[in-house]
Motif scaffolding. Structure first.
Motif, PDB file in Angstrom:
ATOM      1  N   LEU A  57       0.861  -1.000   0.204  1.00 19.11           N
ATOM      2  CA  LEU A  57      -0.010  -0.162   0.147  1.00 19.11           C
ATOM      3  C   LEU A  57       0.851   1.253   0.197  1.00 19.11           C
ATOM      4  N   VAL A  58       0.744   2.203  -1.199  1.00 16.77           N
ATOM      5  CA  VAL A  58       1.524   3.358  -1.079  1.00 16.77           C
ATOM      6  C   VAL A  58       0.462   4.304  -0.515  1.00 16.77           C
ATOM      7  N   GLU A  59       0.970   4.833   0.655  1.00 22.93           N
ATOM      8  CA  GLU A  59       0.165   5.898   1.305  1.00 22.93           C
ATOM      9  C   GLU A  59       0.343   7.188   0.983  1.00 22.93           C
ATOM     10  N   GLY A  60      -0.776   8.045   0.667  1.00 21.27           N
ATOM     11  CA  GLY A  60      -1.149   9.159   0.255  1.00 21.27           C
ATOM     12  C   GLY A  60      -0.386  10.350   1.108  1.00 21.27           C
ATOM     13  N   ASP A  61      -0.369  11.637   0.901  1.00 21.92           N
ATOM     14  CA  ASP A  61       0.230  12.712   1.879  1.00 21.92           C
ATOM     15  C   ASP A  61      -0.572  13.074   2.945  1.00 21.92           C
ATOM     16  N   ASP A  62      -1.932  12.873   2.709  1.00 24.39           N
ATOM     17  CA  ASP A  62      -2.782  13.336   3.722  1.00 24.39           C
ATOM     18  C   ASP A  62      -2.719  12.527   5.108  1.00 24.39           C
ATOM     19  N   ASP A  63      -3.306  13.198   5.999  1.00 22.68           N
ATOM     20  CA  ASP A  63      -3.161  12.826   7.437  1.00 22.68           C
ATOM     21  C   ASP A  63      -4.717  11.999   7.674  1.00 22.68           C
ATOM     22  N   ILE A  64      -4.459  10.784   7.688  1.00 15.92           N
ATOM     23  CA  ILE A  64      -5.932   9.754   7.873  1.00 15.92           C
ATOM     24  C   ILE A  64      -6.553  10.209   9.160  1.00 15.92           C
ATOM     25  N   GLU A  65      -6.047  10.721  10.129  1.00 19.09           N
ATOM     26  CA  GLU A  65      -6.936  10.856  11.203  1.00 19.09           C
ATOM     27  C   GLU A  65      -7.543  12.320  10.941  1.00 19.09           C
ATOM     28  N   SER A  66      -7.563  13.030   9.793  1.00 13.11           N
ATOM     29  CA  SER A  66      -8.109  14.165   9.591  1.00 13.11           C
ATOM     30  C   SER A  66      -9.283  14.196   8.606  1.00 13.11           C
ATOM     31  N   GLY A  67      -9.116  13.019   7.932  1.00 12.64           N
ATOM     32  CA  GLY A  67      -9.965  12.838   6.799  1.00 12.64           C
ATOM     33  C   GLY A  67      -9.505  11.867   5.885  1.00 12.64           C
ATOM     34  N   PRO A  68     -10.099  11.422   4.792  1.00 15.40           N
ATOM     35  CA  PRO A  68      -9.800  10.430   3.774  1.00 15.40           C
ATOM     36  C   PRO A  68      -8.492  10.650   3.077  1.00 15.40           C
ATOM     37  N   ARG A  69      -7.780   9.448   3.062  1.00 13.13           N
ATOM     38  CA  ARG A  69      -6.334   9.854   2.438  1.00 13.13           C
ATOM     39  C   ARG A  69      -6.554   8.792   1.122  1.00 13.13           C
ATOM     40  N   ASP A  70      -5.841   9.446   0.172  1.00  8.12           N
ATOM     41  CA  ASP A  70      -5.615   8.700  -1.191  1.00  8.12           C
ATOM     42  C   ASP A  70      -4.532   8.205  -1.302  1.00  8.12           C
ATOM     43  N   ASP A  71      -4.663   6.900  -1.363  1.00  2.17           N
ATOM     44  CA  ASP A  71      -3.516   5.572  -1.308  1.00  2.17           C
ATOM     45  C   ASP A  71      -3.732   5.098  -2.602  1.00  2.17           C
ATOM     46  N   VAL A  72      -2.439   4.151  -2.919  1.00  2.00           N
ATOM     47  CA  VAL A  72      -2.601   3.237  -4.090  1.00  2.00           C
ATOM     48  C   VAL A  72      -2.200   1.794  -3.831  1.00  2.00           C
ATOM     49  N   ILE A  73      -2.728   0.953  -3.985  1.00  2.00           N
ATOM     50  CA  ILE A  73      -2.616  -0.674  -3.958  1.00  2.00           C
ATOM     51  C   ILE A  73      -1.704  -1.032  -5.329  1.00  2.00           C
ATOM     52  N   GLU A  74      -0.638  -1.401  -4.794  1.00  2.00           N
ATOM     53  CA  GLU A  74       0.433  -1.739  -5.803  1.00  2.00           C
ATOM     54  C   GLU A  74       0.657  -3.454  -5.705  1.00  2.00           C
TER      55      GLU A  74
END
Length: 308
Positions: free
Chosen positions: A96-113
């Motif tokens: 799982l490639v994590e996005g830049d956003d803080d998941i605690e404050s809202g949805p996070r855009d990630d990528v499943i590779e």
């Protein structure tokens, strides 16, 4: 959807039908019935019928409830799906490639590779917590493991009750198997779409009028493919034909086009990018579909696509 009431089906009745339509062997049927002997004659809801496909070795489920971790559990999920192909498809290097956003404050855009038979695959995902799948993205990732054009993973639909979470069920089936599952058990199997079935679905969702739906189907009948099963790539393209979106030529910045179109229209609907996987023979045009968030979710669930 209608309330998910008990049907007349039981494990005892399911097993011989699945064997009759060529989805399981007599040995598998006997083994499952032996395991569930204590409840083999209890009436099942549609959801229980769909879930039972996993016990018969035909499907994999994507849990709606909390899991251990999205950072780890996609790997086991995809490995379980690949195992159903009998070695035709292998999956490796899942991460799982994590996005830049803080998941605690809202949805996070990630990528499943991951790698499918050694070929890299990327699937966009949105996570609201670290212990819940993006069910739509997970289903798209599983569909990427389909071993053949016709023999592929398809999402199963079933009657539901309001305010209750349900696992997503992805069954590995041919077009004929999908039709048989609906004919016998009343299960609607997404992904087994044609222009004719799409026209009916889009009318049900209120996205296309009768005249437009009839016009598209009539045109495809002229080409002789109105009832031909569509790949997910063709399903995405068909949404454009039904007047619900636009194609963005390969090489153009699809995000820039989406931003420009959103400014031009400025209503409740906005352009959603359609993730239809990675078909061979690319590069392919991107597809943007105009929809509200609720419509985008309904299209994704009913057509086996991911709209984001």
């Amino acid at each position: 959807m209608a309330k998910n009431k008990a049907t007349g089906w039981t494990y005892g009745r399911m097993a011989p039908v699945l064997q009759e339509i060529g989805m399981i062997s007599a040995e598998k049927a006997a083994a499952v019935l032996e395991e569930c002997a204590d409840y083999a004659d209890e009436p099942m809801t549609q959801y229980e019928i769909a879930s039972a496909l996993e016990e018969f070795g035909l499907a994999v489920s994507v849990h709606a409830d909390d899991i251990d971790s999205v950072e780890d559990d996609y790997a086991s999920l995809l490995e379980d799906a690949a195992a159903l192909t009998g070695g035709a498809v292998t999956v490796t290097n899942v991460r799982l490639v994590e996005g830049d956003d803080d998941i605690e404050s809202g949805p996070r855009d990630d990528v499943i590779e991951f790698e499918r038979n050694g070929v890299p695959v990327r699937v966009n995902a949105m996570h609201y917590a670290l212990d819940y799948y993006d069910q739509g993205a997970a289903c798209v990732a599983i569909a990427e493991l389909s071993p053949a054009e016709d023999w592929r993973f398809r999402e199963v639909e079933f009657d539901t009750e309001p305010s209750r979470g349900y696992d997503s069920i992805m069954v590995l089936a041919t077009h004929e198997h999908a039709a048989a599952l609906e004919a016998h058990f009343g299960l609607r199997v997404d992904g087994a779409q044609s222009y004719t079935t799409m026209a009916r679905l889009l009318r049900e969702l209120g996205l296309v009028g009768e005249e437009r739906a009839r016009s598209v189907v009539s045109e495809r009948e002229g080409h002789g493919d109105a009832n031909t099963e569509l790949t997910r790539h063709r399903i995405a393209e068909a949404l454009v034909e039904f007047g619900l979106g636009v194609s963005v030529p390969a090489g153009e910045d699809v995000d820039a086009v989406a931003a420009r179109l959103a400014l031009e229209v400025g209503d409740a609907r906005r352009p959603h990018k359609v993730d239809y996987g990675h078909p061979e023979g690319g590069p392919h045009d991107s597809v943007l579909v105009w929809a509200t968030p609720q419509e985008a979710q309904a299209l994704g669930e009913r057509l086996g696509l991911s709209l984001y």
